[in-house]
Design a protein around this motif. Structure first.
Motif, PDB file in Angstrom:
ATOM      1  N   TYR A 181      28.670  46.563 -78.445  1.00  0.00           N
ATOM      2  CA  TYR A 181      28.994  46.573 -77.028  1.00  0.00           C
ATOM      3  C   TYR A 181      27.841  47.076 -76.161  1.00  0.00           C
ATOM      4  CZ  TYR A 181      31.410  47.536 -72.640  1.00  0.00           C
ATOM      5  OH  TYR A 181      31.776  47.564 -71.313  1.00  0.00           O
ATOM      6  N   LEU A 182      27.209  48.162 -76.589  1.00  0.00           N
ATOM      7  CA  LEU A 182      26.070  48.689 -75.850  1.00  0.00           C
ATOM      8  C   LEU A 182      24.769  48.270 -76.527  1.00  0.00           C
ATOM      9  CD1 LEU A 182      27.327  52.315 -75.072  1.00  0.00           C
ATOM     10  CD2 LEU A 182      27.381  50.310 -73.570  1.00  0.00           C
ATOM     11  N   GLY A 183      23.815  47.834 -75.715  1.00  0.00           N
ATOM     12  CA  GLY A 183      22.540  47.398 -76.269  1.00  0.00           C
ATOM     13  C   GLY A 183      21.366  47.859 -75.432  1.00  0.00           C
ATOM     14  N   ARG A 184      20.196  47.698 -75.987  1.00  0.00           N
ATOM     15  CA  ARG A 184      18.973  48.084 -75.289  1.00  0.00           C
ATOM     16  C   ARG A 184      17.848  47.146 -75.719  1.00  0.00           C
ATOM     17  NH1 ARG A 184      18.619  53.061 -77.009  1.00  0.00           N
ATOM     18  NH2 ARG A 184      20.016  53.781 -75.361  1.00  0.00           N
ATOM     19  N   SER A 185      16.979  46.820 -74.791  1.00  0.00           N
ATOM     20  CA  SER A 185      15.809  46.003 -75.105  1.00  0.00           C
ATOM     21  C   SER A 185      14.578  46.607 -74.440  1.00  0.00           C
ATOM     22  CB  SER A 185      16.000  44.562 -74.612  1.00  0.00           C
ATOM     23  OG  SER A 185      14.845  43.793 -74.870  1.00  0.00           O
ATOM     24  N   SER A 186      13.509  46.735 -75.216  1.00  0.00           N
ATOM     25  CA  SER A 186      12.262  47.311 -74.709  1.00  0.00           C
ATOM     26  C   SER A 186      11.081  46.528 -75.260  1.00  0.00           C
ATOM     27  CB  SER A 186      12.132  48.780 -75.131  1.00  0.00           C
ATOM     28  OG  SER A 186      13.227  49.545 -74.694  1.00  0.00           O
ATOM     29  N   PRO A 187       9.950  46.544 -74.565  1.00  0.00           N
ATOM     30  CA  PRO A 187       8.731  45.969 -75.143  1.00  0.00           C
ATOM     31  C   PRO A 187       8.397  46.683 -76.444  1.00  0.00           C
ATOM     32  CG  PRO A 187       8.449  46.391 -72.802  1.00  0.00           C
ATOM     33  CD  PRO A 187       9.740  47.036 -73.181  1.00  0.00           C
ATOM     34  N   CYS A 188       7.977  45.920 -77.457  1.00  0.00           N
ATOM     35  CA  CYS A 188       7.620  46.528 -78.747  1.00  0.00           C
ATOM     36  C   CYS A 188       6.383  45.854 -79.316  1.00  0.00           C
ATOM     37  CB  CYS A 188       8.792  46.462 -79.728  1.00  0.00           C
ATOM     38  SG  CYS A 188       9.147  44.817 -80.366  1.00  0.00           S
ATOM     39  N   TYR A 189       5.697  46.575 -80.205  1.00  0.00           N
ATOM     40  CA  TYR A 189       4.460  46.063 -80.789  1.00  0.00           C
ATOM     41  C   TYR A 189       4.692  44.850 -81.690  1.00  0.00           C
ATOM     42  CZ  TYR A 189       2.205  50.381 -79.201  1.00  0.00           C
ATOM     43  OH  TYR A 189       1.714  51.416 -78.435  1.00  0.00           O
ATOM     44  N   THR A 190       5.854  44.807 -82.339  1.00  0.00           N
ATOM     45  CA  THR A 190       6.103  43.741 -83.316  1.00  0.00           C
ATOM     46  C   THR A 190       5.998  42.357 -82.690  1.00  0.00           C
ATOM     47  OG1 THR A 190       7.689  45.266 -84.331  1.00  0.00           O
ATOM     48  CG2 THR A 190       7.630  43.017 -85.188  1.00  0.00           C
ATOM     49  N   PHE A 191       6.527  42.214 -81.471  1.00  0.00           N
ATOM     50  CA  PHE A 191       6.596  40.896 -80.838  1.00  0.00           C
ATOM     51  C   PHE A 191       5.908  40.823 -79.471  1.00  0.00           C
ATOM     52  CE2 PHE A 191      10.506  41.396 -83.435  1.00  0.00           C
ATOM     53  CZ  PHE A 191      10.220  40.438 -84.395  1.00  0.00           C
ATOM     54  N   ASN A 192       5.416  41.941 -78.982  1.00  0.00           N
ATOM     55  CA  ASN A 192       4.793  41.977 -77.651  1.00  0.00           C
ATOM     56  C   ASN A 192       5.704  41.311 -76.615  1.00  0.00           C
ATOM     57  OD1 ASN A 192       2.755  42.583 -75.784  1.00  0.00           O
ATOM     58  ND2 ASN A 192       1.820  40.574 -76.011  1.00  0.00           N
ATOM     59  N   ASN A 193       6.975  41.650 -76.686  1.00  0.00           N
ATOM     60  CA  ASN A 193       7.979  41.044 -75.818  1.00  0.00           C
ATOM     61  C   ASN A 193       8.170  41.838 -74.535  1.00  0.00           C
ATOM     62  OD1 ASN A 193       9.232  42.952 -77.924  1.00  0.00           O
ATOM     63  ND2 ASN A 193      10.800  42.904 -76.325  1.00  0.00           N
ATOM     64  N   CYS A 194       8.720  41.181 -73.552  1.00  0.00           N
ATOM     65  CA  CYS A 194       9.193  41.896 -72.372  1.00  0.00           C
ATOM     66  C   CYS A 194      10.631  42.331 -72.655  1.00  0.00           C
ATOM     67  CB  CYS A 194       9.131  40.997 -71.137  1.00  0.00           C
ATOM     68  SG  CYS A 194      10.240  39.572 -71.203  1.00  0.00           S
ATOM     69  N   CYS A 195      11.225  43.032 -71.738  1.00  0.00           N
ATOM     70  CA  CYS A 195      12.639  43.385 -71.852  1.00  0.00           C
ATOM     71  C   CYS A 195      13.448  42.086 -71.803  1.00  0.00           C
ATOM     72  CB  CYS A 195      13.037  44.320 -70.721  1.00  0.00           C
ATOM     73  SG  CYS A 195      14.748  44.858 -70.776  1.00  0.00           S
ATOM     74  N   LEU A 196      14.292  41.845 -72.812  1.00  0.00           N
ATOM     75  CA  LEU A 196      15.031  40.584 -72.892  1.00  0.00           C
ATOM     76  C   LEU A 196      16.115  40.487 -71.823  1.00  0.00           C
ATOM     77  CD1 LEU A 196      15.482  40.330 -76.776  1.00  0.00           C
ATOM     78  CD2 LEU A 196      13.651  39.378 -75.365  1.00  0.00           C
ATOM     79  N   SER A 197      16.674  41.632 -71.438  1.00  0.00           N
ATOM     80  CA  SER A 197      17.720  41.683 -70.419  1.00  0.00           C
ATOM     81  C   SER A 197      17.109  42.116 -69.088  1.00  0.00           C
ATOM     82  CB  SER A 197      18.819  42.658 -70.831  1.00  0.00           C
ATOM     83  OG  SER A 197      18.260  43.900 -71.219  1.00  0.00           O
ATOM     84  N   GLU A 198      17.881  41.987 -68.022  1.00  0.00           N
ATOM     85  CA  GLU A 198      17.353  42.357 -66.704  1.00  0.00           C
ATOM     86  C   GLU A 198      17.072  43.853 -66.614  1.00  0.00           C
ATOM     87  OE1 GLU A 198      18.904  42.246 -62.106  1.00  0.00           O
ATOM     88  OE2 GLU A 198      19.250  40.486 -63.351  1.00  0.00           O
ATOM     89  N   THR A 199      17.925  44.639 -67.273  1.00  0.00           N
ATOM     90  CA  THR A 199      17.725  46.090 -67.331  1.00  0.00           C
ATOM     91  C   THR A 199      17.556  46.509 -68.789  1.00  0.00           C
ATOM     92  OG1 THR A 199      20.126  46.437 -67.427  1.00  0.00           O
ATOM     93  CG2 THR A 199      19.085  46.494 -65.255  1.00  0.00           C
ATOM     94  N   ASP A 200      16.913  47.648 -69.013  1.00  0.00           N
ATOM     95  CA  ASP A 200      16.676  48.101 -70.389  1.00  0.00           C
ATOM     96  C   ASP A 200      17.978  48.220 -71.176  1.00  0.00           C
ATOM     97  OD1 ASP A 200      14.068  48.213 -69.666  1.00  0.00           O
ATOM     98  OD2 ASP A 200      13.901  50.397 -69.642  1.00  0.00           O
ATOM     99  N   ASP A 201      18.988  48.796 -70.555  1.00  0.00           N
ATOM    100  CA  ASP A 201      20.295  48.937 -71.189  1.00  0.00           C
ATOM    101  C   ASP A 201      21.225  47.833 -70.692  1.00  0.00           C
ATOM    102  OD1 ASP A 201      19.806  51.470 -72.632  1.00  0.00           O
ATOM    103  OD2 ASP A 201      19.650  52.322 -70.621  1.00  0.00           O
ATOM    104  N   PHE A 202      22.022  47.283 -71.607  1.00  0.00           N
ATOM    105  CA  PHE A 202      22.930  46.204 -71.229  1.00  0.00           C
ATOM    106  C   PHE A 202      24.260  46.339 -71.968  1.00  0.00           C
ATOM    107  CE2 PHE A 202      20.340  44.634 -74.779  1.00  0.00           C
ATOM    108  CZ  PHE A 202      21.300  44.162 -75.657  1.00  0.00           C
ATOM    109  N   ARG A 203      25.267  45.666 -71.439  1.00  0.00           N
ATOM    110  CA  ARG A 203      26.576  45.611 -72.088  1.00  0.00           C
ATOM    111  C   ARG A 203      26.791  44.214 -72.663  1.00  0.00           C
ATOM    112  NH1 ARG A 203      30.878  46.183 -68.483  1.00  0.00           N
ATOM    113  NH2 ARG A 203      29.487  45.919 -66.706  1.00  0.00           N
ATOM    114  N   VAL A 204      27.214  44.160 -73.907  1.00  0.00           N
ATOM    115  CA  VAL A 204      27.451  42.885 -74.590  1.00  0.00           C
ATOM    116  C   VAL A 204      28.817  42.341 -74.198  1.00  0.00           C
ATOM    117  CG1 VAL A 204      27.681  41.735 -76.817  1.00  0.00           C
ATOM    118  CG2 VAL A 204      26.022  43.604 -76.542  1.00  0.00           C
ATOM    119  N   MET A 205      28.837  41.148 -73.619  1.00  0.00           N
ATOM    120  CA  MET A 205      30.101  40.481 -73.316  1.00  0.00           C
ATOM    121  C   MET A 205      30.512  39.558 -74.458  1.00  0.00           C
ATOM    122  SD  MET A 205      31.243  41.518 -70.368  1.00  0.00           S
ATOM    123  CE  MET A 205      30.761  43.124 -71.019  1.00  0.00           C
ATOM    124  N   GLU A 206      29.546  38.994 -75.133  1.00  0.00           N
ATOM    125  CA  GLU A 206      29.810  38.115 -76.284  1.00  0.00           C
ATOM    126  C   GLU A 206      28.601  38.162 -77.197  1.00  0.00           C
ATOM    127  OE1 GLU A 206      32.200  35.529 -78.500  1.00  0.00           O
ATOM    128  OE2 GLU A 206      32.727  36.236 -76.495  1.00  0.00           O
TER     129      GLU A 206
END
Length: 213
Positions: A181-206
């Motif tokens: 239900y609760l998730g978080r996305s941050s830039p990381c070295y493994t993939f050099n990604n941006c935050c996948l969600s609009e905010t760092d913390d997100f709520r899973v709807m599905e």
């Protein structure tokens, strides 16, 4: 008039060379198979009927990024929160018998869609595991794929109270709690990604997990 003769000869030489090259290219193209662009993956209608998240455009974009060993295999919905409840332990049980790579797709409270392709099925683990086939992606409102940078091997980590994909310096590319239900996305070295969600913390709807049978 004679002074123009070399110019004329050069013109006719290049003209006939151009015609000759065009004929050669046309002849070669007849022997080559025609490429099929944007061909729908097999079983697309079944995928769309089973999913509460994926649209046809999402599936087509993902098919371009999936590794060759998934081609020709049927997408199977192994787990979804709307069908099986929201429990990481239940998810582990559903995947315990599979040796297929898995695709995790998440829709959050802001209707953004993102997720991860895992080279190996999600399971409890003492350390990170997986291979460089693993990647993160965004599907909506825009498509973007984040592949392995080679900086580290923090691909997949399954705990009893959460799972994570990608890491480095205490940040995870994708992290979801035990209640899915609760998730978080941050830039990381493994993939050099941006935050996948609009905010760092997100709520899973599905949340859906797909395997390749």
């Amino acid at each position: 008039m004679l002074s123009n003769t070399p110019v004329c000869l050069c013109f006719f030489f290049f003209f006939f060379l151009f015609v000759f090259l065009q004929m050669v290219l046309m002849e070669e193209s007849r022997d080559k198979p025609t490429l099929i662009i944007d061909r729908d993956p097999e079983g697309l209608s079944n995928i769309l009927e089973s999913s509460h998240i994926l649209e046809a455009s999402h599936v087509r974009e993902l098919c371009k990024e999936l590794p060759p060993r998934t081609v020709g295999h049927t997408w199977q919905l192994a787990y979804s929160t709307s069908r099986h409840g929201a429990s990481l332990k239940s998810l582990y049980r559903k995947l315990s018998a599979t040796d297929s790579p898995v695709l995790i797709v998440i829709k959050d409270a802001l209707d953004e869609v993102f997720g991860a392709f895992l080279s190996h099925a999600l399971r409890p683990s003492e350390t990170f595991y997986g291979t460089g086939e693993t990647f993160l992606f965004m599907l909506h409102p825009r498509f973007k794929c984040f592949r392995w940078t080679g900086e580290n091997s923090f691909f997949i980590k399954g705990d009893l109270d959460c799972f994570a994909v990608g890491g480095g310096s205490g940040h995870f590319g994708l992290w979801v709690d035990e209640n899915l239900y609760l998730g978080r996305s941050s830039p990381c070295y493994t993939f050099n990604n941006c935050c996948l969600s609009e905010t760092d913390d997100f709520r899973v709807m599905e949340l859906e997990v797909w395997t390749f049978g």
